[in-house]
Design a protein around this motif. Structure first.
Motif, mmCIF file in Angstrom:
data_model
loop_
_atom_site.group_PDB
_atom_site.id
_atom_site.type_symbol
_atom_site.label_atom_id
_atom_site.label_comp_id
_atom_site.label_asym_id
_atom_site.label_seq_id
_atom_site.Cartn_x
_atom_site.Cartn_y
_atom_site.Cartn_z
ATOM 1 N N GLY A 97 0.831 -1.197 0.000
ATOM 2 C CA GLY A 97 0.000 0.000 0.000
ATOM 3 C C GLY A 97 0.867 1.248 0.000
ATOM 4 O O GLY A 97 0.640 2.187 -0.776
ATOM 5 N N THR A 100 2.519 1.753 -3.346
ATOM 6 C CA THR A 100 1.600 2.291 -4.346
ATOM 7 C C THR A 100 1.316 3.770 -4.110
ATOM 8 O O THR A 100 1.301 4.578 -5.055
ATOM 9 C CB THR A 100 0.284 1.492 -4.339
ATOM 10 N N THR A 191 -7.922 6.581 -5.000
ATOM 11 C CA THR A 191 -7.873 6.040 -6.365
ATOM 12 C C THR A 191 -9.161 6.351 -7.135
ATOM 13 O O THR A 191 -9.326 5.891 -8.270
ATOM 14 C CB THR A 191 -7.640 4.514 -6.357
ATOM 15 N N VAL A 199 -5.726 1.092 -11.861
ATOM 16 C CA VAL A 199 -5.088 0.994 -10.546
ATOM 17 C C VAL A 199 -4.144 -0.211 -10.498
ATOM 18 O O VAL A 199 -3.043 -0.136 -9.934
ATOM 19 C CB VAL A 199 -6.144 0.916 -9.427
ATOM 20 N N LYS A 200 -4.558 -1.312 -11.111
ATOM 21 C CA LYS A 200 -3.667 -2.472 -11.177
ATOM 22 C C LYS A 200 -2.392 -2.129 -11.956
ATOM 23 O O LYS A 200 -1.301 -2.580 -11.601
ATOM 24 C CB LYS A 200 -4.382 -3.650 -11.830
ATOM 25 N N ALA A 203 -0.163 -0.201 -9.648
ATOM 26 C CA ALA A 203 0.430 -1.117 -8.660
ATOM 27 C C ALA A 203 1.532 -1.951 -9.295
ATOM 28 O O ALA A 203 2.562 -2.230 -8.658
ATOM 29 C CB ALA A 203 -0.652 -2.013 -8.071
ATOM 30 N N ARG A 207 5.302 -2.122 -8.095
ATOM 31 C CA ARG A 207 5.887 -3.433 -7.774
ATOM 32 C C ARG A 207 7.225 -3.622 -8.489
ATOM 33 O O ARG A 207 8.216 -4.056 -7.882
ATOM 34 C CB ARG A 207 4.910 -4.544 -8.171
ATOM 35 N N SER A 256 -4.706 -3.511 2.351
ATOM 36 C CA SER A 256 -4.371 -2.677 1.200
ATOM 37 C C SER A 256 -5.534 -2.740 0.209
ATOM 38 O O SER A 256 -6.368 -3.644 0.286
ATOM 39 C CB SER A 256 -3.085 -3.187 0.529
ATOM 40 N N VAL A 260 -4.543 -3.630 -5.700
ATOM 41 C CA VAL A 260 -3.110 -3.624 -5.414
ATOM 42 C C VAL A 260 -2.668 -4.984 -4.879
ATOM 43 O O VAL A 260 -1.676 -5.562 -5.342
ATOM 44 C CB VAL A 260 -2.770 -2.509 -4.402
ATOM 45 N N TRP A 264 0.135 -8.164 -6.471
ATOM 46 C CA TRP A 264 1.256 -8.766 -5.744
ATOM 47 C C TRP A 264 1.026 -10.239 -5.438
ATOM 48 O O TRP A 264 1.948 -11.049 -5.498
ATOM 49 C CB TRP A 264 1.507 -7.995 -4.459
#
Length: 432
Positions: A97, A100, A191, A199-200, A203, A207, A256, A260, A264
């Motif tokens: 979190g 991001t 967001t 949003v992905k 993230a 990452r 989170s 997101v 992960w």
């Protein structure tokens, strides 16, 4: 643990006694570290040994052998045994979190609030915080220019990370401290205006950066320096893989944002359907600043997230299909997870619900460590963090006085299920 024998018997008797005791010790140790494993050659086994404390790995393996597809407690064609993992600082080192949020700020990806009113981003935001944010972040464009506007980036980072403005005013108030952490929720709420897919994508970029950065890296956000690296724990990746091979249903339950966490968790073999995080209400394909509810909390009420008792609710609702008020309650033992892993007070409720073993990574969190060290039913396992473990806490955990956080935020004693107070606990499982 050795017993000091003050009086010695005759030499022969002593030798026999020591030999007998030694045999018992060897047998007990063998049983603990080499549990009987029916069909062991075909049963999934943990392969990473480094980093596990004491008999933790052996006890987890025994649990897998007992409840997994090779075990006597396996349900056959019935429901799979469930294992639930917190994510941040449990499966990985550091916080996705945070990673991001810092990426959003460095790349100017936070939308200007609706009508330039910061109260629309959180029902719990205080007036001083809303005023400080409005002053630092004037509404001049659709997205805030936090990449170059350090005043705005600093104010948002302070409210998010410290729960206070840069001027020291409290940023959030009026929430249930056993159901909500508004700082965590605020990331999901910020967001708004983006799609889940976007949003992905954010993230995924965060990452990539954090995995590539060397351990110990710090990143500049506004005028501040913040943690800039993340690593998966090899031990937890191995554990999740083994649990899945043994027939467990493995879930990630994170505080989170869910998009997101999904990005992960995919790399440890946990798909989107098995990842539970903070969920936004969507409208016309875009995320809003309102949140999905659980139990008796309606969508848009924004008063419960996957935090302490909220994690219990979301597990009951999403894993076991329980709806309404019943989702907020402790369920019967056969309707709860067999295994759970966590690192923080946010994980207390779903850890306590686990019926076989509860793995705790020691980050010196008061209530969690009080309950883990108290270990009333013998099912708690404490392990140092696998990367950069914390050293021994100098003073005992204040279990009998201030270890518990009440719903209104007050501190009090940690109590067992029967109402008795947990005494202060010494920190005994830690890094060097």
């Amino acid at each position: 643990m050795f017993v000091n024998i003050k009086r010695r018997a005759a030499a022969a008797t002593a030798v026999l006694a020591v030999a007998a005791a030694g045999l018992v010790t060897v047998q007990a140790t063998a049983q603990a570290t080499q549990p009987a494993r029916p069909g062991a050659a075909h049963c999934p086994a943990l392969t990473v040994s480094k980093g596990w404390y004491g008999e933790n790995k052996a006890r987890i393996q025994k649990m897998i052998d007992t409840y997994g597809k090779c075990g006597e407690r396996h349900g056959g064609g019935g429901a799979k045994p469930v294992a639930t993992f917190d994510w941040d600082n449990t499966v990985i080192k550091n916080d996705v979190g945070d990673a991001t949020m810092f990426w959003l700020l460095r790349n100017s990806k936070i939308r200007t609030p609706k009508n330039a009113d910061w109260h629309t981003t959180s029902r719990y935001l205080t007036d001083p915080a809303a005023k400080a944010l409005a002053k630092a972040c004037p509404a001049t464009s659709a997205t805030l220019p936090t990449r170059r506007d350090t005043d705005c980036a600093d104010e948002i980072a302070s409210v998010y990370g410290e729960g206070a403005t840069t001027g020291g005013d409290e940023a959030f108030a009026g929430f249930d401290h056993r159901r909500m952490e508004p700082q965590y929720a605020w990331l999901a709420q910020l967001t708004r205006g983006w799609s889940t897919r976007q949003v992905k994508g954010f993230a995924a970029e965060a990452r990539k950066e954090n995995l590539a950065a060397p351990i110990g890296t710090e990143q500049r956000v506004g005028t501040g320096e913040f943690t800039g690296w993340v690593r998966y724990y090899d031990q937890q990746r191995d554990l999740i893989r083994t649990l899945k091979k043994a027939g467990f249903d493995v879930y990630v339950v994170s505080a989170s944002p869910e998009p997101v966490a999904e990005v992960w968790a995919k790399s440890v073999g946990v798909d989107a359907r098995h990842t539970i995080g903070i969920r936004n209400v969507a409208a016309q394909g875009k995320l809003t600043a309102h949140l999905k509810g659980c139990g008796t909390v309606r969508d848009g009420d924004d008063s419960m997230i996957t935090y302490i008792d909220g994690k219990r609710c979301w597990i009951n609702q999403e894993v076991y299909g329980v709806r309404g008020a019943a989702a907020e309650q402790v369920r019967p033992a056969d309707e709860r997870q067999v295994f759970a892993a966590g690192d923080s007070d946010t994980d207390i409720s779903f850890l306590r619900d686990a019926t076989a073993l509860r793995l705790v990574l020691n980050r010196n969190k008061n209530e969690l460590m009080c309950r883990a060290y108290d270990n009333g039913d013998g099912r708690w396992l404490v392990n140092p963090m696998f990367i950069e473990p914390k050293g021994k806490l100098a003073k005992p955990y204040p279990c009998a006085s201030t270890g518990y956080t009440e719903r209104n935020g007050d501190e009090g004693p940690v109590r067992r299920a029967d109402g008795s107070v947990v005494p202060d606990q010494k920190d005994t499982v830690h890094g060097a």
